[in-house]
Write a protein that holds these residues in place. Structure first.
Motif, short mmCIF file in Angstrom:
data_model
loop_
_atom_site.label_atom_id
_atom_site.label_comp_id
_atom_site.label_asym_id
_atom_site.label_seq_id
_atom_site.Cartn_x
_atom_site.Cartn_y
_atom_site.Cartn_z
N PRO A 24 0.86 -1.28 -0.01
CA PRO A 24 0.17 0.09 -0.09
C PRO A 24 1.02 1.25 0.08
N HIS A 25 0.72 2.10 -1.02
CA HIS A 25 1.66 3.24 -0.93
C HIS A 25 0.96 4.47 -1.79
N THR A 26 1.64 5.40 -1.47
CA THR A 26 1.43 6.65 -2.58
C THR A 26 2.68 6.80 -3.78
N CYS A 27 2.11 7.35 -4.61
CA CYS A 27 3.12 7.58 -5.92
C CYS A 27 2.76 8.91 -6.56
N SER A 28 4.16 9.37 -6.82
CA SER A 28 4.18 10.78 -7.29
C SER A 28 4.77 10.82 -8.78
N CYS A 29 4.93 9.63 -9.32
CA CYS A 29 5.61 9.62 -10.69
C CYS A 29 4.87 10.30 -11.73
N ARG A 30 5.29 10.81 -12.76
CA ARG A 30 4.21 11.59 -13.76
C ARG A 30 3.53 10.58 -14.32
N THR A 36 -4.04 9.97 -13.11
CA THR A 36 -5.22 10.14 -12.30
C THR A 36 -5.63 11.45 -12.19
N GLY A 37 -4.91 12.53 -12.85
CA GLY A 37 -5.16 13.77 -12.76
C GLY A 37 -4.99 14.35 -11.36
N SER A 38 -4.04 13.88 -10.76
CA SER A 38 -3.78 14.17 -9.26
C SER A 38 -2.23 14.19 -8.88
N LEU A 39 -1.82 15.06 -8.23
CA LEU A 39 -0.40 15.02 -7.72
C LEU A 39 0.28 13.74 -7.43
N THR A 40 -0.71 13.04 -6.65
CA THR A 40 -0.07 11.70 -5.90
C THR A 40 -1.32 10.65 -5.74
N ALA A 41 -1.05 9.51 -6.47
CA ALA A 41 -1.93 8.34 -6.53
C ALA A 41 -1.89 7.66 -4.98
N THR A 42 -2.74 6.87 -4.84
CA THR A 42 -2.59 5.94 -3.71
C THR A 42 -3.26 4.60 -4.13
N CYS A 43 -2.34 3.49 -4.03
CA CYS A 43 -2.78 2.22 -4.27
C CYS A 43 -2.25 1.17 -3.68
N VAL A 44 -2.87 -0.08 -3.82
CA VAL A 44 -2.49 -1.30 -3.31
C VAL A 44 -2.57 -2.46 -4.37
N GLU A 45 -1.65 -2.99 -4.03
CA GLU A 45 -1.27 -4.18 -5.22
C GLU A 45 -1.86 -5.47 -4.71
N PHE A 46 -2.13 -6.38 -5.57
CA PHE A 46 -2.81 -7.87 -5.43
C PHE A 46 -2.03 -8.62 -6.50
N VAL A 89 0.37 -8.56 -11.82
CA VAL A 89 0.08 -7.81 -10.58
C VAL A 89 -0.94 -6.79 -10.97
N VAL A 90 -2.04 -6.51 -10.15
CA VAL A 90 -3.12 -5.41 -10.50
C VAL A 90 -2.70 -4.53 -9.05
N ALA A 91 -2.49 -3.06 -9.67
CA ALA A 91 -2.64 -2.26 -8.71
C ALA A 91 -3.80 -1.52 -8.49
N LEU A 92 -4.48 -1.46 -7.67
CA LEU A 92 -5.95 -0.61 -7.72
C LEU A 92 -5.69 0.51 -6.82
N LEU A 93 -6.41 1.63 -7.32
CA LEU A 93 -6.21 2.78 -6.70
C LEU A 93 -7.18 2.63 -5.40
N THR A 94 -6.94 3.38 -4.43
CA THR A 94 -7.50 3.17 -3.25
C THR A 94 -8.92 3.66 -3.15
N LYS A 103 -8.00 0.10 7.26
CA LYS A 103 -6.53 0.26 7.84
C LYS A 103 -5.59 -0.51 7.08
N MET A 104 -6.10 -1.54 6.19
CA MET A 104 -5.08 -2.41 5.57
C MET A 104 -4.77 -1.72 4.01
N LEU A 105 -5.57 -0.66 3.86
CA LEU A 105 -5.48 0.17 2.43
C LEU A 105 -4.35 1.34 2.89
N LYS A 106 -4.24 1.67 4.24
CA LYS A 106 -3.33 2.79 4.53
C LYS A 106 -1.97 2.72 3.84
N PRO A 107 -1.52 3.56 3.19
CA PRO A 107 -0.30 3.78 2.77
C PRO A 107 0.89 3.89 3.72
N ASP A 108 2.11 2.98 3.38
CA ASP A 108 3.13 2.98 4.35
C ASP A 108 4.33 3.32 3.81
#
Length: 129
Positions: A24-30, A36-46, A89-94, A103-108
């Motif tokens: 679970p993480h946030t990402c600011s890559c271009r 996302t149209g956002s400065l930071t994406a939040t996602c988790v992987e499965f 791997v599938v990364a789903l936006l939170t 709680k398990m979706l909270k970025p670390d």
């Protein structure tokens, strides 16, 4: 672990996950910023095998965004769903989960901090000084 569900704005793309979310993480890559149209994406992987596409449109539409990954979205409403990597791997936006506050979706961790706008701090919001 109880399954978690979520989907797009119009409901045509829906998913159900089993197992525990990984990374679970946030990402600011271009790429995430533009997707996302956002400065930071939040996602988790499965693992791909732990994601079932249950909506009436089945799997999301994909756009090949890099050598190793495709961005997933709803072709009806345009909602961003996440990314589907070649590494199965599938990364789903939170924000696409029905219960994004679990709680398990909270970025670390935060990926690509160097691409973050200098005035943007995802932990406290924009700096006003």
């Amino acid at each position: 672990m109880n399954p978690m569900e979520g989907g797009c704005l119009c409901g045509r793309i829906r998913f159900r996950t089993i197992g525990r979310p990984e990374f679970p993480h946030t990402c600011s890559c271009r790429m995430c910023q533009r997707h996302t149209g956002s400065l930071t994406a939040t996602c988790v992987e499965f693992a791909a095998e732990d994601v079932e596409w249950i909506g009436p449109d089945g799997r999301p539409a994909l756009f090949r965004s890099s050598e190793k990954s495709s961005r997933a979205f709803c072709s009806t409403c345009g909602s961003t769903i996440g990314a589907v990597d070649d590494a199965l791997v599938v990364a789903l936006l939170t924000g696409t989960f029905d219960k994004p506050g679990l709680k398990m979706l909270k970025p670390d961790t935060h990926s690509y901090k160097g691409s973050r706008q200098k005035w943007w701090n995802p932990e406290v919001g924009p700096c006003l000084t």
